[in-house]
Design an enzyme around this catalytic site. Structure first.
Site, short mmCIF file in Angstrom:
data_model
loop_
_atom_site.label_atom_id
_atom_site.label_comp_id
_atom_site.label_asym_id
_atom_site.label_seq_id
_atom_site.Cartn_x
_atom_site.Cartn_y
_atom_site.Cartn_z
N GLY A 10 1.89 -7.34 5.45
CA GLY A 10 0.89 -7.51 4.51
C GLY A 10 0.01 -8.83 4.52
N LYS A 39 -2.97 -7.71 8.09
CA LYS A 39 -2.78 -6.31 7.83
C LYS A 39 -3.43 -5.80 9.45
CE LYS A 39 -3.42 -5.86 3.04
NZ LYS A 39 -2.09 -5.11 2.67
N ASN A 63 -1.01 -8.86 -6.18
CA ASN A 63 -1.96 -8.12 -5.42
C ASN A 63 -2.12 -6.52 -5.67
OD1 ASN A 63 -1.40 -6.49 -2.92
ND2 ASN A 63 0.24 -7.44 -3.11
N ARG A 64 -3.08 -5.86 -5.70
CA ARG A 64 -3.24 -4.61 -5.66
C ARG A 64 -4.56 -4.21 -4.54
NH1 ARG A 64 -5.35 -6.19 -10.95
NH2 ARG A 64 -7.68 -6.24 -11.13
N LEU A 65 -4.10 -4.87 -3.49
CA LEU A 65 -4.98 -4.61 -2.17
C LEU A 65 -5.56 -3.34 -1.76
CD1 LEU A 65 -3.87 -7.70 -0.13
CD2 LEU A 65 -5.89 -7.54 -1.17
N GLY A 66 -4.23 -2.60 -1.94
CA GLY A 66 -4.29 -0.92 -1.64
C GLY A 66 -4.57 -0.67 -0.17
N PHE A 67 -3.52 -1.18 0.90
CA PHE A 67 -3.88 -0.84 2.25
C PHE A 67 -5.21 -0.96 2.98
CE2 PHE A 67 0.17 2.27 2.15
CZ PHE A 67 1.05 1.20 2.14
N ASN A 98 3.89 -2.02 10.88
CA ASN A 98 4.07 -1.15 9.60
C ASN A 98 3.06 -0.31 9.38
OD1 ASN A 98 3.74 -0.96 6.63
ND2 ASN A 98 5.18 -2.55 6.52
N SER A 122 4.48 0.64 -1.42
CA SER A 122 3.52 -0.40 -2.07
C SER A 122 3.18 0.37 -3.35
CB SER A 122 2.59 -0.22 -1.03
OG SER A 122 1.28 -0.60 -1.66
N ASN A 158 0.38 0.15 -5.06
CA ASN A 158 -1.02 0.30 -5.05
C ASN A 158 -1.56 1.37 -4.35
OD1 ASN A 158 -0.77 -2.34 -6.29
ND2 ASN A 158 -0.65 -3.49 -4.20
N THR A 159 -0.97 2.42 -3.82
CA THR A 159 -1.48 3.68 -3.18
C THR A 159 -0.88 4.56 -4.18
OG1 THR A 159 -1.70 2.75 -1.07
CG2 THR A 159 -1.72 5.16 -1.49
N LYS A 175 10.77 0.71 4.28
CA LYS A 175 10.82 -0.18 3.43
C LYS A 175 10.54 0.19 1.97
CE LYS A 175 8.10 -4.53 2.25
NZ LYS A 175 7.13 -5.51 3.06
N THR A 190 12.92 -6.08 -0.05
CA THR A 190 12.10 -5.06 -0.76
C THR A 190 10.74 -5.42 -0.81
OG1 THR A 190 12.29 -6.11 -2.89
CG2 THR A 190 14.16 -4.62 -2.66
N ASN A 191 9.82 -4.47 -1.40
CA ASN A 191 8.40 -4.85 -1.42
C ASN A 191 8.18 -5.44 -2.66
OD1 ASN A 191 5.54 -4.26 -1.14
ND2 ASN A 191 6.14 -2.43 -0.12
N GLY A 202 11.09 -13.17 -2.48
CA GLY A 202 11.28 -14.34 -3.48
C GLY A 202 11.54 -15.63 -2.47
#
Length: 366
Positions: free
Chosen positions: A66, A69, A114-118, A151, A187, A189-190, A229, A266-267, A318
Site C-alpha cells: 500500500g 503501489k 484512506n479510500r485510494l482504491g488500488f 501484492n 481492501s 475501497n474496491t 490478505k 489484517t487489512n 497498528g
C-alpha cells in the site's frame, strides 16, 4: 542510524496534504535510493533470521503493501532495515483510483483513513519497476537477503464475478519476480471485493490460484507461497471459514502446513469506534494505525487457534512500537508488517520492532 532523524522531517510532511506528502516521500526515495544520500534515512538491519513458508527471512519485520503501489522504491525501502518488503496492490490495467481527497490523518489516534482504491500504473509498469530494483544483486554479493512480496488485486471495472481472471493475470505477471505473492481480497475501497472472503467465493478463487501456481511452478522450477490478505472486520465464524478453506489448500492430509499458502492478518478496518468524534473520523475508507492493533491481534489469535502451530501467519495492523510488534508475535503471528507506524514514527520503528521481537524470542527460548 539515519543521519536525518525523522522528528525533523515529520512536521514538514504533516504540514502538507496527506497524499501530497505521500507522493513527495516516494519521489524522494526513488531519487535517493541509488545514491550515497540513502544514509539520510537508512537503518542497519537487525539480524534475526526466521524461516516461514519455506522462505528465509533475515528478520521478522516487513513493510505492508500500500505504501509503494507501483514498486518504485524497493531499494530505498530495503535500506530502512526491513527483513522483507511488500509492494502493490497492482491490478492488470492501470487505474486512477477513487476521487481526491482520499487520504486523511487522525494524529490524535496515530491513525489514517484512506479510500485510494488500488490506484496504480498497471501490471506492465509494476513488473518493469520490480526488474529495475537492485536488491537482488545484493543477494549474490553475500549480503543479507531481503525478501520481496508482490501484492495483487482486481480492477475496479472488473465485475466481481470475473475477479478471478484479474488475479490470475497478475499472478502470471509477477510470479517470476516474487519471493511470495499476496492475494488482496480485503481492501474496503474496491466495491464488493470483501465478498471474496465468503466460503464458496474464496474456495473458487484459491482453487484457481492454486492450479495456476502449480502450472507456473512447473514452468519456472520454483514454487513460491501465496498469502491471502484478510480484513479485521470478521467474526469468529467467518474467520473459521477462511481458516478451513486455507487448510484445504495449504496443509497436507495430516494437517501439517505445506508451505503453499499463508495468511496476512489484517487489512484496514471500517470500524470507527476507536476514533468517534475525531476530525475526519466520518470519512469513508479503511482506518489503519493504532486503533486497529487489538482487532488485528484478535483475528490473529483466532486464526492461530484454527490453523494450528505451523501455518504461516503475517501479522499487520497498528504497530507503533516494539511492544506492539511483540504483541502480534504473542497473538500467534510468525512475522509482522508495518505501514501507518512508519508514517507516524519513521524508519527507526523498523529497527525498534525487530530488536523487540528478537529480544522476546530469546527470552521465550531460554
Amino acid at each position: 542510524m539515519s543521519l536525518l532523524p525523522y522528528a525533523f522531517a515529520r512536521p514538514f510532511l504533516f504540514g502538507m496534504d496527506p497524499e501530497a506528502a505521500h507522493e513527495l516521500t516516494l519521489h524522494s526515495l526513488a531519487r535517493l535510493q541509488h545514491t550515497p544520500l540513502t544514509c539520510l534515512y537508512s537503518e542497519a538491519r537487525v539480524d534475526d533470521p526466521a524461516t516461514l513458508a519455506g522462505l528465509n527471512f533475515p528478520n521478522r519485520v516487513g513493510l505492508a503493501a500500500g505504501l509503494d503501489k507501483n514498486a518504485r522504491c524497493i531499494d530505498g525501502l530495503a535500506a530502512m532495515g526491513f527483513g522483507f518488503v511488500e509492494v502493490g496492490t497492482v491490478t492488470p490495467k492501470g487505474q486512477p483510483g477513487n476521487p481526491k481527497p482520499r487520504m486523511f490523518r487522525l494524529p490524535k489516534a496515530n491513525a489514517l483513513i484512506n479510500r485510494l482504491g488500488f490506484n496504480n500504473e498497471g501490471l506492465d509498469a509494476f513488473v518493469a519497476n520490480v526488474q529495475r530494483a537492485r536488491f537482488r544483486t545484493a543477494r549474490s554479493a553475500g549480503k543479507p537477503a531481503m525478501l520481496l512480496g508482490l501484492n495483487i488485486g482486481k480492477n475496479a471495472s472488473t465485475p466481481i464475478e470475473q475477479a478471478t481472471g484479474d488475479y490470475l493475470t497478475c499472478l502470471d505477471g509477477v510470479y517470476p519476480h516474487a519471493d511470495y505473492v499476496t492475494v488482496n481480497i480485503s481492501s474496503p475501497n474496491t466495491q464488493n471485493l470483501r465478498s471474496l472472503q465468503s466460503d464458496e467465493a474464496l474456495d473458487a478463487l484459491l482453487g484457481a490460484v492454486a492450479e495456476r501456481r502449480e502450472q507456473l511452478a512447473q514452468q519456472s522450477g520454483r514454487r513460491i507461497p501465496i498469502f491471502l490478505k484478510i480484513a479485521p472486520d470478521l467474526d469468529d465464524t467467518q474467520i473459521d471459514v477462511i481458516a478451513a478453506t486455507l487448510m484445504r489448500y495449504g496443509a497436507a492430509s495430516d494437517g501439517q502446513a505445506n508451505n503453499a499458502f499463508g495468511v496476512i492478518a489484517t487489512n484496514t478496518t471500517l470500524s470507527r469506534e476507536a476514533v468517534a468524534g475525531m476530525p475526519h473520523a466520518h470519512e469513508a475508507g479503511g482506518l489503519s494505525g493504532a486503533p486497529v492493533l487489538q482487532a488485528s491481534n484478535q483475528v490473529i489469535r483466532r486464526l492461530r487457534a484454527s490453523l494450528g502451530k505451523g501455518f504461516p501467519i503475517i501479522g499487520v495492523g497498528g504497530i507503533m512500537s516494539g511492544e506492539d510488534a511483540v504483541s502480534k508475535i504473542q497473538a500467534g503471528a510468525d512475522v509482522v508488517q508495518i505501514y501507518t507506524g512508519l508514517i507516524y514514527k519513521g524508519p527507526g520503528l523498523v529497527r525498534e520492532s525487530a530488536q523487540a521481537i528478537k529480544a522476546h524470542s530469546m527470552r521465550t527460548c531460554t
